[in-house]
Scaffold this active site. Structure first.
Site, PDB file in Angstrom:
ATOM      1  N   TYR A 158       0.827  -1.202   0.000  1.00 31.87           N
ATOM      2  CA  TYR A 158       0.000   0.000   0.000  1.00 31.87           C
ATOM      3  C   TYR A 158       0.860   1.250   0.000  1.00 31.87           C
ATOM      4  O   TYR A 158       2.078   1.182   0.213  1.00 31.87           O
ATOM      5  CB  TYR A 158      -0.952  -0.004   1.201  1.00 31.87           C
ATOM      6  CG  TYR A 158      -0.322   0.307   2.552  1.00 31.87           C
ATOM      7  CD1 TYR A 158       0.493  -0.608   3.196  1.00 31.87           C
ATOM      8  CD2 TYR A 158      -0.562   1.537   3.186  1.00 31.87           C
ATOM      9  CE1 TYR A 158       1.059  -0.313   4.439  1.00 31.87           C
ATOM     10  CE2 TYR A 158      -0.011   1.824   4.422  1.00 31.87           C
ATOM     11  CZ  TYR A 158       0.800   0.904   5.047  1.00 31.87           C
ATOM     12  OH  TYR A 158       1.352   1.192   6.270  1.00 31.87           O
TER      13      TYR A 158
ATOM     14  N   ARG B 290       8.256   3.894  -4.795  1.00 30.07           N
ATOM     15  CA  ARG B 290       8.275   2.904  -3.711  1.00 30.07           C
ATOM     16  C   ARG B 290       7.230   1.813  -3.944  1.00 30.07           C
ATOM     17  O   ARG B 290       7.475   0.639  -3.652  1.00 30.07           O
ATOM     18  CB  ARG B 290       8.063   3.569  -2.355  1.00 30.07           C
ATOM     19  CG  ARG B 290       8.233   2.563  -1.206  1.00 30.07           C
ATOM     20  CD  ARG B 290       8.203   3.218   0.146  1.00 30.07           C
ATOM     21  NE  ARG B 290       6.917   3.851   0.404  1.00 30.07           N
ATOM     22  CZ  ARG B 290       6.666   4.652   1.437  1.00 30.07           C
ATOM     23  NH1 ARG B 290       7.624   4.915   2.313  1.00 30.07           N
ATOM     24  NH2 ARG B 290       5.481   5.190   1.601  1.00 30.07           N
TER      25      ARG B 290
ATOM     26  N   ARG C  99      -8.195 -20.760  -1.779  1.00 26.44           N
ATOM     27  CA  ARG C  99      -7.086 -20.477  -0.866  1.00 26.44           C
ATOM     28  C   ARG C  99      -5.945 -21.437  -1.131  1.00 26.44           C
ATOM     29  O   ARG C  99      -6.149 -22.642  -1.183  1.00 26.44           O
ATOM     30  CB  ARG C  99      -7.546 -20.631   0.585  1.00 26.44           C
ATOM     31  CG  ARG C  99      -6.436 -20.356   1.602  1.00 26.44           C
ATOM     32  CD  ARG C  99      -6.941 -20.412   3.038  1.00 26.44           C
ATOM     33  NE  ARG C  99      -5.912 -20.031   3.986  1.00 26.44           N
ATOM     34  CZ  ARG C  99      -5.119 -20.899   4.631  1.00 26.44           C
ATOM     35  NH1 ARG C  99      -5.239 -22.203   4.434  1.00 26.44           N
ATOM     36  NH2 ARG C  99      -4.206 -20.462   5.477  1.00 26.44           N
TER      37      ARG C  99
ATOM     38  N   LYS D 230       6.421  -2.092   1.860  1.00 29.26           N
ATOM     39  CA  LYS D 230       5.256  -1.497   2.532  1.00 29.26           C
ATOM     40  C   LYS D 230       4.053  -2.429   2.376  1.00 29.26           C
ATOM     41  O   LYS D 230       3.146  -2.178   1.582  1.00 29.26           O
ATOM     42  CB  LYS D 230       4.974  -0.101   1.968  1.00 29.26           C
ATOM     43  CG  LYS D 230       4.088   0.742   2.881  1.00 29.26           C
ATOM     44  CD  LYS D 230       4.161   2.195   2.491  1.00 29.26           C
ATOM     45  CE  LYS D 230       3.147   3.057   3.224  1.00 29.26           C
ATOM     46  NZ  LYS D 230       3.288   3.079   4.671  1.00 29.26           N
TER      47      LYS D 230
ATOM     48  N   GLU E 249      11.993   2.202  14.273  1.00 31.93           N
ATOM     49  CA  GLU E 249      11.107   3.266  13.775  1.00 31.93           C
ATOM     50  C   GLU E 249       9.852   3.296  14.635  1.00 31.93           C
ATOM     51  O   GLU E 249       9.729   2.518  15.592  1.00 31.93           O
ATOM     52  CB  GLU E 249      10.772   3.059  12.293  1.00 31.93           C
ATOM     53  CG  GLU E 249      10.091   1.739  11.997  1.00 31.93           C
ATOM     54  CD  GLU E 249       9.919   1.450  10.505  1.00 31.93           C
ATOM     55  OE1 GLU E 249       9.848   2.383   9.697  1.00 31.93           O
ATOM     56  OE2 GLU E 249       9.833   0.254  10.165  1.00 31.93           O
TER      57      GLU E 249
END
Ligand code: PDD
Length: 291
Positions: A37, A56, A106, A155, A187
């Site tokens: 995301y 990114r 799945r 991310k 972070e």
């Protein structure tokens, strides 16, 4: 959003009222957190650092062996802009998520790369986003162990532990948490972490241990241009507690002072001189280059 003006979201090529946007229960994002995301801020109806977020995003996709997006930077920018316009966003965010799509069942194995990616974008309206009162009061944080996986540079939407971290902070009566690994701060739960000592800005160097923040890159560039000294290296929790100032950066928070860590006041326990100046420079420069 009120029922009278439903939020318009983007799903796989269509602009839809939010209630009509449906994703399969077999979507890899839903079953496996197999998705990435980006969050891009909007100020005055314009997007901040869009080019950085696009770069990114492509890197995150490629690191996870996901097929590249079938749209150009200009096309993705046009979608962002269309959503900002359709939802009359002045200040806020555009959230974008890309998952490995719906293989129809799945399975742990990645599906055939021809499986279309799921691409979702929506806006969040935050009037006065740049006038956050926390810029004046500063944030109080606690430290918690960093037990996330070791590809924090990607991310991904696996945000369970960061969510738990925010809840631990809430329970402790503070604003956020900083992750610590081997005594060193990595972070924040959803932001990059910094300290200031003797005028020097210190923040962890870029490895797979942290997200390569788009705001971080911009803030460090502006700091260097303003002749501030920057050192990119890991710092310990003890060093942070003994710092003159501390702060965080992210697309949605911009630059915010941290005035307390684990109950220890940082500097005078209120925003100092360096961090408010950095926030001002960041907001001014980013507004200038917003698209
Ligand atoms: N979070 N580190 C982590 C773990 C993050 O989740 C984020 C961003 C950052 C800062 O990156 P950037 O400057 O590119 O926003 C650092 C976003 C805002 C979120 O999850 O909402």
């Amino acid at each position: 959003m009120s029922a009278a003006t439903p939020r318009i979201v983007y799903l796989n090529g269509d602009y839809l009222p939010e209630a009509e946007a449906r994703v399969s229960i077999f979507d890899r994002g839903f079953l496996m957190a197999d998705g990435v995301y980006e969050v891009t801020s909007v100020l005055g109806g314009k997007l901040l650092d869009f080019a950085g977020h696009f770069v990114r995003l492509n890197r995150s996709l490629s690191e996870l062996d996901m097929p590249p997006l079938s749209m150009t930077e200009a096309e993705l920018l046009a979608i962002h802009r269309a959503l900002v316009e359709k939802n009359a966003i002045t200040d806020g965010m555009v959230y974008l998520q890309v998952t490995r799509g719906n293989p129809g069942d799945r399975s742990f194995e990645f599906p055939d790369p021809a499986t279309p990616l799921t691409v979702v974008l929506f806006t969040q309206s935050k009037p006065g986003l740049a006038d956050n009162p926390q810029a004046r009061t500063g944030l109080r944080v606690i430290s918690i162990p960093d037990i996330r996986w070791h590809r924090r540079d990607i991310k991904t939407v696996q945000l369970l532990y960061p969510s738990m971290g925010k809840m631990m902070a809430k329970k402790a009566g503070v604003d956020d948490a900083w992750f610590v690994e081997d005594g060193f701060v990595t972070e924040g739960t959803s932001n990059n972490a910094y300290i200031v000592k003797n005028g020097k800005i210190i923040t962890r160097h870029l490895t797979n241990d942290i997200l390569h923040g788009i705001t971080r890159a911009a803030v460090l560039r502006f700091a260097r241009e303003a002749q501030m000294e920057v050192e990119e290296r890991a710092f310990t929790l003890d060093e942070a507690k003994a710092a003159d100032e501390a702060f965080i950066t992210s697309a949605s928070a911009f630059v915010l002072p941290v005035v307390e860590i684990d109950g220890v006041a940082i500097g005078a326990g209120e925003p100092g001189r360096v961090v408010p100046r950095l926030r001002e420079i960041y907001l001014e420069e980013s507004r200038k280059s917003a698209v």
